[in-house]
Design a protein around this motif. Sequence first.
Motif, PDB file in Angstrom:
ATOM      1  N   ALA A  35       1.032   0.945 -19.410  1.00  0.00           N
ATOM      2  CA  ALA A  35       0.666   2.302 -19.043  1.00  0.00           C
ATOM      3  C   ALA A  35       0.492   2.403 -17.538  1.00  0.00           C
ATOM      4  N   SER A  36       0.342   3.606 -17.075  1.00  0.00           N
ATOM      5  CA  SER A  36       0.135   3.803 -15.651  1.00  0.00           C
ATOM      6  C   SER A  36      -1.182   3.148 -15.235  1.00  0.00           C
ATOM      7  N   GLY A  37      -1.153   2.422 -14.148  1.00  0.00           N
ATOM      8  CA  GLY A  37      -2.364   1.771 -13.657  1.00  0.00           C
ATOM      9  C   GLY A  37      -2.614   0.423 -14.300  1.00  0.00           C
ATOM     10  N   SER A  38      -1.660  -0.068 -15.070  1.00  0.00           N
ATOM     11  CA  SER A  38      -1.903  -1.340 -15.756  1.00  0.00           C
ATOM     12  C   SER A  38      -1.607  -2.537 -14.858  1.00  0.00           C
ATOM     13  N   GLY A  39      -0.993  -2.333 -13.728  1.00  0.00           N
ATOM     14  CA  GLY A  39      -0.796  -3.444 -12.793  1.00  0.00           C
ATOM     15  C   GLY A  39       0.638  -3.904 -12.635  1.00  0.00           C
ATOM     16  N   LYS A  40       1.605  -3.085 -13.089  1.00  0.00           N
ATOM     17  CA  LYS A  40       3.002  -3.499 -13.008  1.00  0.00           C
ATOM     18  C   LYS A  40       3.457  -3.620 -11.555  1.00  0.00           C
ATOM     19  N   SER A  41       3.209  -2.586 -10.801  1.00  0.00           N
ATOM     20  CA  SER A  41       3.653  -2.618  -9.396  1.00  0.00           C
ATOM     21  C   SER A  41       2.987  -3.762  -8.652  1.00  0.00           C
ATOM     22  N   THR A  42       1.718  -3.975  -8.943  1.00  0.00           N
ATOM     23  CA  THR A  42       0.994  -5.052  -8.286  1.00  0.00           C
ATOM     24  C   THR A  42       1.662  -6.395  -8.557  1.00  0.00           C
ATOM     25  N   HIS A  62       7.901   2.293 -17.889  1.00  0.00           N
ATOM     26  CA  HIS A  62       7.418   2.742 -19.199  1.00  0.00           C
ATOM     27  C   HIS A  62       8.363   3.799 -19.759  1.00  0.00           C
ATOM     28  N   ALA A 110      -6.915  -5.728 -10.696  1.00  0.00           N
ATOM     29  CA  ALA A 110      -5.603  -5.186 -11.038  1.00  0.00           C
ATOM     30  C   ALA A 110      -4.844  -6.122 -11.975  1.00  0.00           C
ATOM     31  N   GLN A 161     -12.609  -2.393  -2.518  1.00  0.00           N
ATOM     32  CA  GLN A 161     -12.580  -1.228  -1.649  1.00  0.00           C
ATOM     33  C   GLN A 161     -13.956  -0.608  -1.655  1.00  0.00           C
ATOM     34  N   PHE A 207      -8.721  -6.011  -5.995  1.00  0.00           N
ATOM     35  CA  PHE A 207      -8.779  -5.162  -4.813  1.00  0.00           C
ATOM     36  C   PHE A 207     -10.220  -4.813  -4.544  1.00  0.00           C
ATOM     37  N   GLU A 255       0.828  -1.199   0.000  1.00  0.00           N
ATOM     38  CA  GLU A 255       0.000   0.000   0.000  1.00  0.00           C
ATOM     39  C   GLU A 255       0.865   1.251   0.000  1.00  0.00           C
ATOM     40  N   GLN A 261      10.013   2.444  -6.808  1.00  0.00           N
ATOM     41  CA  GLN A 261       9.629   3.495  -7.728  1.00  0.00           C
ATOM     42  C   GLN A 261      10.221   4.852  -7.324  1.00  0.00           C
ATOM     43  N   VAL A 272     -11.646  -3.732  -8.009  1.00  0.00           N
ATOM     44  CA  VAL A 272     -10.721  -3.375  -9.081  1.00  0.00           C
ATOM     45  C   VAL A 272      -9.946  -4.620  -9.447  1.00  0.00           C
ATOM     46  N   GLU A 282       9.983   0.840 -11.842  1.00  0.00           N
ATOM     47  CA  GLU A 282      10.243   2.148 -12.437  1.00  0.00           C
ATOM     48  C   GLU A 282      11.461   2.805 -11.807  1.00  0.00           C
TER      49      GLU A 282
HETATM   50  N1  LIG Z   1      -4.591  -1.495  -2.490  1.00  0.00           N
HETATM   51  C1  LIG Z   1      -5.302  -1.176  -3.576  1.00  0.00           C
HETATM   52  N2  LIG Z   1      -6.602  -0.933  -3.442  1.00  0.00           N
HETATM   53  C2  LIG Z   1      -7.356  -0.617  -4.515  1.00  0.00           C
HETATM   54  N3  LIG Z   1      -6.896  -0.559  -5.760  1.00  0.00           N
HETATM   55  C3  LIG Z   1      -5.585  -0.803  -5.979  1.00  0.00           C
HETATM   56  C4  LIG Z   1      -4.721  -1.123  -4.879  1.00  0.00           C
HETATM   57  N4  LIG Z   1      -3.493  -1.321  -5.374  1.00  0.00           N
HETATM   58  C5  LIG Z   1      -3.575  -1.129  -6.698  1.00  0.00           C
HETATM   59  N5  LIG Z   1      -4.825  -0.817  -7.079  1.00  0.00           N
HETATM   60  C6  LIG Z   1      -5.291  -0.585  -8.417  1.00  0.00           C
HETATM   61  O1  LIG Z   1      -4.745  -1.563  -9.261  1.00  0.00           O
HETATM   62  C7  LIG Z   1      -4.376  -1.015 -10.516  1.00  0.00           C
HETATM   63  C8  LIG Z   1      -2.921  -1.331 -10.825  1.00  0.00           C
HETATM   64  O2  LIG Z   1      -2.073  -0.576  -9.988  1.00  0.00           O
HETATM   65  P1  LIG Z   1      -0.489  -0.594 -10.108  1.00  0.00           P
HETATM   66  O3  LIG Z   1       0.043   0.218  -9.007  1.00  0.00           O
HETATM   67  O4  LIG Z   1      -0.046  -1.976 -10.190  1.00  0.00           O
HETATM   68  O5  LIG Z   1      -0.230   0.151 -11.508  1.00  0.00           O
HETATM   69  P2  LIG Z   1       1.158   0.469 -12.210  1.00  0.00           P
HETATM   70  O6  LIG Z   1       1.139  -0.246 -13.473  1.00  0.00           O
HETATM   71  O7  LIG Z   1       2.283   0.193 -11.329  1.00  0.00           O
HETATM   72  O8  LIG Z   1       1.026   2.014 -12.483  1.00  0.00           O
HETATM   73  P3  LIG Z   1       2.191   3.135 -12.434  1.00  0.00           P
HETATM   74  O9  LIG Z   1       2.911   3.027 -13.695  1.00  0.00           O
HETATM   75  O10 LIG Z   1       1.428   4.402 -12.319  1.00  0.00           O
HETATM   76  O11 LIG Z   1       2.999   2.870 -11.257  1.00  0.00           O
HETATM   77  C9  LIG Z   1      -4.673   0.470 -10.413  1.00  0.00           C
HETATM   78  O12 LIG Z   1      -5.875   0.722 -11.075  1.00  0.00           O
HETATM   79  C10 LIG Z   1      -4.827   0.725  -8.944  1.00  0.00           C
HETATM   80  O13 LIG Z   1      -5.801   1.717  -8.746  1.00  0.00           O
END
Ligand SMILES: Nc1ncnc2c1ncn2[C@@H]1O[C@H](COP(=O)(O)OP(=O)(O)OP(=O)(O)O)[C@@H](O)[C@H]1O
Lengths: 396, 321, 222
Positions: free
Chosen positions: C39-46, C199, C20, C13, C11, A393, C90, C18, C167
């Motif tokens: 792209a941003s929000g695509s789920g890489k960090s997850t 990216h 991910a 909430q 996720f 988180e 990051q 969501v 990143e």
């Molecule tokens: N704890 C959480 N609760 C709710 N939604 C989450 C949580 N963690 C991630 N998400 C959602 O999961 C999706 C993927 O998030 P993630 O952080 O993996 O993106 P990302 O590819 O790393 O983006 P960025 O390039 O901006 O870092 C996003 O839409 C985010 O809103």
Amino acid sequence: MLFSFRWLLLEYAVRSLFRRFGKNFFIFFILSFLIFILSSVLMIAESIKAELNATLKTLPDMTLQRFVAGKQTLIPVSRVDALLEIQGVGSVTPRIWGYYYFKPAGVNFSVVGLDAYEEPYSATMARLIKDVDWTQRSPSPTMIVGEGVKTILRENYYNDFFNFITPEGQTKKVGIAGVFHSDLALEANDLIVLPKQTAYEIFGMNASDATDIVLKVSANVSEIPTIVAKIIEKFPDLRVVTRDDIRVSYQNIFDYKSGFFLALFCVCAFAFFIIVYDKSNALSSEEKKEIGILKALGWDTDTVLQEKFFESFILSLGAFLFGLATALFYVYALQAPLLRAIFTGYSTLKPPFALPYTLSGSMIVLLFLLSVPVYIAATLIPAWRTSIVDADEVLR
Amino acid sequence: MTLTPEIIALLTLDVIFLGLGTLALILSLRIAYRWDYAAVTPLQYRLTKQSTLVAVIIKYIFVLKLPLFLFFIYTCDKLSAVITGAMCASGVVNSIGFGLDLTLFKLFNLYGFGFWLLLHAEDASHVRLAYTRLKLILFALLCVPLFTEIILEIGFFTRLDVSKIVSCCGTLFSAASSSASLSLLFNVDARVWVGIFYLVYTVSLIALWLKSTAGVIVSNTLFLIFALISLIVFFSTYVYELPTHRCPFCLLQKEYYYVGYGLYVMLFTGTFCAVGGGLLASITHTIPYRYWRLSGFFNTAYVVSISAYPLAYYLKNGVWL
Amino acid sequence: MIVVSNVSKMFTQAEECVQALSHVSLHVAQGECVLLKGASGSGKSTLLSLIAGLAQPTSGSIVVDGEEISKMPERLSAKMRRERIGFIFQKFHLIPYLSVQENVTTPLVPENIPLHVIEAKAKRAMERCRIAHKAHMYVHRLSGGEQQRTAIARALVRNPMIVLADEPTANLDRKLSLSLIEELRALKHEGVTLVVATHDPLFFDLDFVDQTIELHHGVLRP
Ligand SMILES: Nc1ncnc2c1ncn2[C@@H]1O[C@H](COP(=O)(O)OP(=O)(O)OP(=O)(O)O)[C@@H](O)[C@H]1O
Ligand SMILES: [Mg+2]
């Protein structure tokens, strides 16, 4: 290993404490202050108790008082011989003593009548009058007074004599022959010792009566209950106060007093811990982030918890030691200004006695138990809440 | 009611234990009910976290209970100076009807929570947290004696009356004792108890050698019981060098160089390692060599040191008491 | 080395779900370098945090170095993370008000290692990242590039077999980004398995990247 000690974690905890110096210093300060108050109160109580015990040691084994209609009255001196017949009774001394109210200063003096040829009935008394030339026979009666009495008399312009007023309204002039110099000032401070005859006159008493009778036991201490029973059988109107009775009642008074303080203190402490709980419960985002990073680097919940525990432990232990040290200094070096008045305030004359040093191991354990574990309990749940922060988180 | 600072300290901590213990009990019941390791639901995730809170609370309670047990005995010892008739802690403990029960509950809880910690350590290092439910149920069960102890202790101190005259250990631990079970002990020849004590010790050694889990548990439980009995009726008289002075508490006093603390630590550690290790073994199906070695060591140390007293007395005086 | 099979992560909430990641499968061999685009929000960090065991997947399994990290109790996954996985975040994520050396040694704290061993390890990691000369400086006084090198030193202090980078160039200028890429190249030559989520176009078409994977709204696009 089940219990291997993690020094590095301890070091990390110390650093962490210093990093949040402001917040932690506030807690440290308040906690030390609470511990300081608590320790001081307990130390003063303990010290006074020790002083009283020392005094008690010098008391006679038994004091006999006569009660008529539930009120203490005078005892006929004629009973002395009957008492001496009881087996195990060593010596029997009728005493004449009482309080003399000195109106101009609004204080009570303790007046004790003692004859020069008589053996003093307590060791303290013997010590008090040891250095005074008691045998000198001047035409008018003389007395020996405590330092407190001397000061008060001097304030009222009596420098070398004092005029007692008897119940009949006559004045009785008594010269001041000397002053006690005793370390046992607690009971000697407001004391006046004068010849028996003079005491009878001042109190307006008949010479065949005594205020009470003190008794020394020649037999074993364990025989005291038997002797008490025999005395009561012989004289049902006598009440026997043994030294042990006095000790128990003193101990009760002081335990009660310090217990009362402790209870008050608990309320304050409780309020404080609510504040601590509140403060550490509100996790700052910075702290949250730190925990997230640590978890991502391979710390687990238990490690974080342990680190938080170390923090609370070091903080509270530090506060405990600091509070204890300041209390020691305050009580024994400074003689506890202000606070000791609470304990000795009931006597009209505030005797300037020194608090004897009485710090015992159990006192330290007790103070420790009342500070460190209680503080840790207050931080237990907040620490847990910190430790379960999710790494993912924080790191997004 | 007597509020000495010591009693206030003990009561304060009791209230804390009661509060935290109740919280832990509620949590552990809920976790035990819903626990499902395989699930990846948010609920299970939350439960995992909450179970760490339960563990922390229990560790806190246990770590404090250990020194507090000594502090309790010490407080009673100190009170014995105030209460007429009491010569040592036993008089104070027995001045209230359930005083002895309270002490026994305290002892039982130390064993119980000690074992809980062993199980917890086992669970935490298990790859699938297999014992979580078990340990939480165990905790819920242990809560019964724990809360009983706390409530008894609060009742004990609020009911303690310093002006009451109590009997000293000399009459409590004798054939004239008011407690029927206690007086029974003294009506049997002391040599019988001592014989059983050494017999049970031998059996426990054999059980260790045979690595029989059940044998170790049973023999060590008996060993603990008979060690305490023989200590009261026989060995303690040699410590005090007085044929009529039998007391398990006076040992803890300064006059006897606090030897009781050492003896009890050996006895309790030894039997705890055996019984705790044995119970753990029956759950995990392994042999707890480490605990059993410790047990053998401490039990033997206890037997040797307690036997040394009568022997030394005999060598010195040429007679038995 | 890393086997991700059919992993989904949801996720929840406030009644809102969501997705991910959905049904992601991936195989990374030992010593491979994998680039994770999207792209941003695509789920890489997850995905990275799932691989590191920082979170558990809603379904599917992840095996790292032969052990199923997705089903491990936290204590064991933390141990695994400590011993085998280095993480570059990051945004550096250094702990402020600690010196460079203290930051670098944080992954070693939970273990009871003798102090001189720890210092030796930290020194080695700091030297290799050219930050040893600032060892006793507070990290919040460092420049961006120095902070980044400290973060890398911290990731490498245990000599991990796997380095996950999320990143790593997001907050760096071009010059520093290039030096970081060189760092990664060196790691790859040492046989470390690399998974880099980015990216940043600088990473595209690098010669040492073995596999490039693109995430699109949580779905893998080869
Ligand atoms: N704890 C959480 N609760 C709710 N939604 C989450 C949580 N963690 C991630 N998400 C959602 O999961 C999706 C993927 O998030 P993630 O952080 O993996 O993106 P990302 O590819 O790393 O983006 P960025 O390039 O901006 O870092 C996003 O839409 C985010 O809103
Ligand atoms: Mg990201």
